[in-house]
Enzyme design. Structure first.
Site, PDB file in Angstrom:
ATOM      1  N   ASP A  84       0.852  -1.060   0.134  1.00  0.00           N
ATOM      2  CA  ASP A  84      -0.876  -0.565  -0.421  1.00  0.00           C
ATOM      3  C   ASP A  84       0.679   0.926   0.009  1.00  0.00           C
ATOM      4  OD1 ASP A  84      -2.479   0.651   0.026  1.00  0.00           O
ATOM      5  OD2 ASP A  84      -2.922   1.272   2.274  1.00  0.00           O
ATOM      6  N   THR A  85       0.680   2.144  -0.874  1.00  0.00           N
ATOM      7  CA  THR A  85       1.522   3.732  -0.688  1.00  0.00           C
ATOM      8  C   THR A  85       0.552   4.668  -0.317  1.00  0.00           C
ATOM      9  OG1 THR A  85       2.910   2.076  -2.595  1.00  0.00           O
ATOM     10  CG2 THR A  85       2.852   4.966  -2.858  1.00  0.00           C
TER      11      THR A  85
ATOM     12  N   ASP B  27       2.447  11.059 -10.021  1.00  0.00           N
ATOM     13  CA  ASP B  27       3.692  11.563 -11.141  1.00  0.00           C
ATOM     14  C   ASP B  27       3.771  12.631 -11.360  1.00  0.00           C
ATOM     15  OD1 ASP B  27       5.288   9.079 -10.082  1.00  0.00           O
ATOM     16  OD2 ASP B  27       4.895   7.467 -11.851  1.00  0.00           O
TER      17      ASP B  27
HETATM   18  P1  IMP Z   1      -1.497   1.661  -3.559  1.00  0.00           P
HETATM   19  O1  IMP Z   1      -1.712   1.859  -2.265  1.00  0.00           O
HETATM   20  O2  IMP Z   1      -0.204   1.301  -5.431  1.00  0.00           O
HETATM   21  O3  IMP Z   1      -2.644   1.664  -4.145  1.00  0.00           O
HETATM   22  O4  IMP Z   1      -1.656   3.511  -4.044  1.00  0.00           O
HETATM   23  C1  IMP Z   1      -2.248   4.837  -3.733  1.00  0.00           C
HETATM   24  C2  IMP Z   1      -2.534   5.664  -4.333  1.00  0.00           C
HETATM   25  O5  IMP Z   1      -1.355   6.635  -4.307  1.00  0.00           O
HETATM   26  C3  IMP Z   1      -2.949   5.592  -5.628  1.00  0.00           C
HETATM   27  O6  IMP Z   1      -3.705   5.424  -6.645  1.00  0.00           O
HETATM   28  C4  IMP Z   1      -1.841   6.660  -6.605  1.00  0.00           C
HETATM   29  O7  IMP Z   1      -2.882   7.856  -6.746  1.00  0.00           O
HETATM   30  C5  IMP Z   1      -0.905   7.386  -5.532  1.00  0.00           C
HETATM   31  N1  IMP Z   1       0.835   5.998  -5.988  1.00  0.00           N
HETATM   32  C6  IMP Z   1       0.183   5.072  -5.458  1.00  0.00           C
HETATM   33  N2  IMP Z   1       2.239   4.920  -6.266  1.00  0.00           N
HETATM   34  C7  IMP Z   1       2.110   5.882  -6.808  1.00  0.00           C
HETATM   35  C8  IMP Z   1       3.559   6.290  -8.111  1.00  0.00           C
HETATM   36  O8  IMP Z   1       4.683   5.667  -8.090  1.00  0.00           O
HETATM   37  N3  IMP Z   1       3.287   7.167  -8.203  1.00  0.00           N
HETATM   38  C9  IMP Z   1       2.188   8.078  -8.131  1.00  0.00           C
HETATM   39  N4  IMP Z   1       1.199   7.719  -7.486  1.00  0.00           N
HETATM   40  C10 IMP Z   1       1.449   6.642  -6.723  1.00  0.00           C
END
Ligand code: IMP
Length: 192
Positions: free
Chosen positions: A69-70, A152
């Site tokens: 998760d990001t 990004d």
């Molecule tokens: P997830 O947990 O990877 O689904 O990330 C949650 C949200 O964070 C995504 O829907 C993106 O909007 C944003 N996100 C995650 N990784 C990246 C990245 O590498 N670059 C830009 N936005 C990111």
């Protein structure tokens, strides 16, 4: 070769992680194991969300599994949008809506410090491990570049003058939050 499930169907992430691990692991997606379930991200932290996705797969299919998760954490917003990054502008919004909302929230503010933070939860055998990757940087005032995804086009990592979307996937895969967390995961798995 070690086989492991990555609890995602996000093609960008699979490509990114397969490049980073460079064929040293066989990484299967949810589609590869015919899992079509929508795993809800109901946690209030990145750690909780990563763990609940990995736990779902491990419990339902019995495979060793990892999930990530990001979040984009903006200093002046107290770490928002953070765990809510994908739905910052609302449930049915797209990345352009999210960026627009964020740019609007920062209009006129000098402090543009932000960081991407990725947490990977790994469930392997009876063990649970977390791996983290952080990239510090700044939010610019308008979108620049076409590559990548999510936020990004508005994020410049420290030490660079171009956004992640301008730097492109090859550079991003070397330095990104996900790359850092993934390298830590890969080091752990290949050292086992
Ligand atoms: P997830 O947990 O990877 O689904 O990330 C949650 C949200 O964070 C995504 O829907 C993106 O909007 C944003 N996100 C995650 N990784 C990246 C990245 O590498 N670059 C830009 N936005 C990111």
């Amino acid at each position: 070769m070690k086989k492991i499930i990555f609890a995602t169907n996000n093609k960008h992430k699979l490509d990114e992680i397969r490049k980073i691990t460079d064929g040293s692991l066989q990484i299967l997606s949810l589609a590869d194991i015919h899992c079509n379930d929508e795993i809800e991200e109901t946690g209030s932290t990145l750690e909780e969300n990563a763990l609940l996705k990995a736990r779902y797969i491990k419990e339902k299919y019995g495979y060793d599994c990892f999930a990530d998760d990001t979040g984009l954490e903006v200093e002046v917003l107290g770490g928002a949008p953070g765990v809510y990054s994908s739905r910052y502008a609302g449930e049915a919004c797209n990345p352009a809506d999210n960026m627009e909302k964020l740019l609007h929230a920062l209009v006129g503010l000098k402090n543009r410090n932000a960081r991407f933070r990725t947490v990977i939860a790994l469930l392997i055998g009876n063990e649970k491990h977390f791996f983290e990757g952080v990239v510090n940087g700044k939010i610019i005032e308008e979108r620049r570049g076409e590559a990548g995804f999510g936020y990004d086009p508005i994020f410049i990592p420290d030490g660079y003058e171009r956004t992640f979307a301008e730097l492109g996937n090859d550079v991003k895969n070397q330095i990104s939050h996900r790359a850092l967390a993934t390298r830590r995961l890969a080091q752990f798995l290949t050292g086992q």
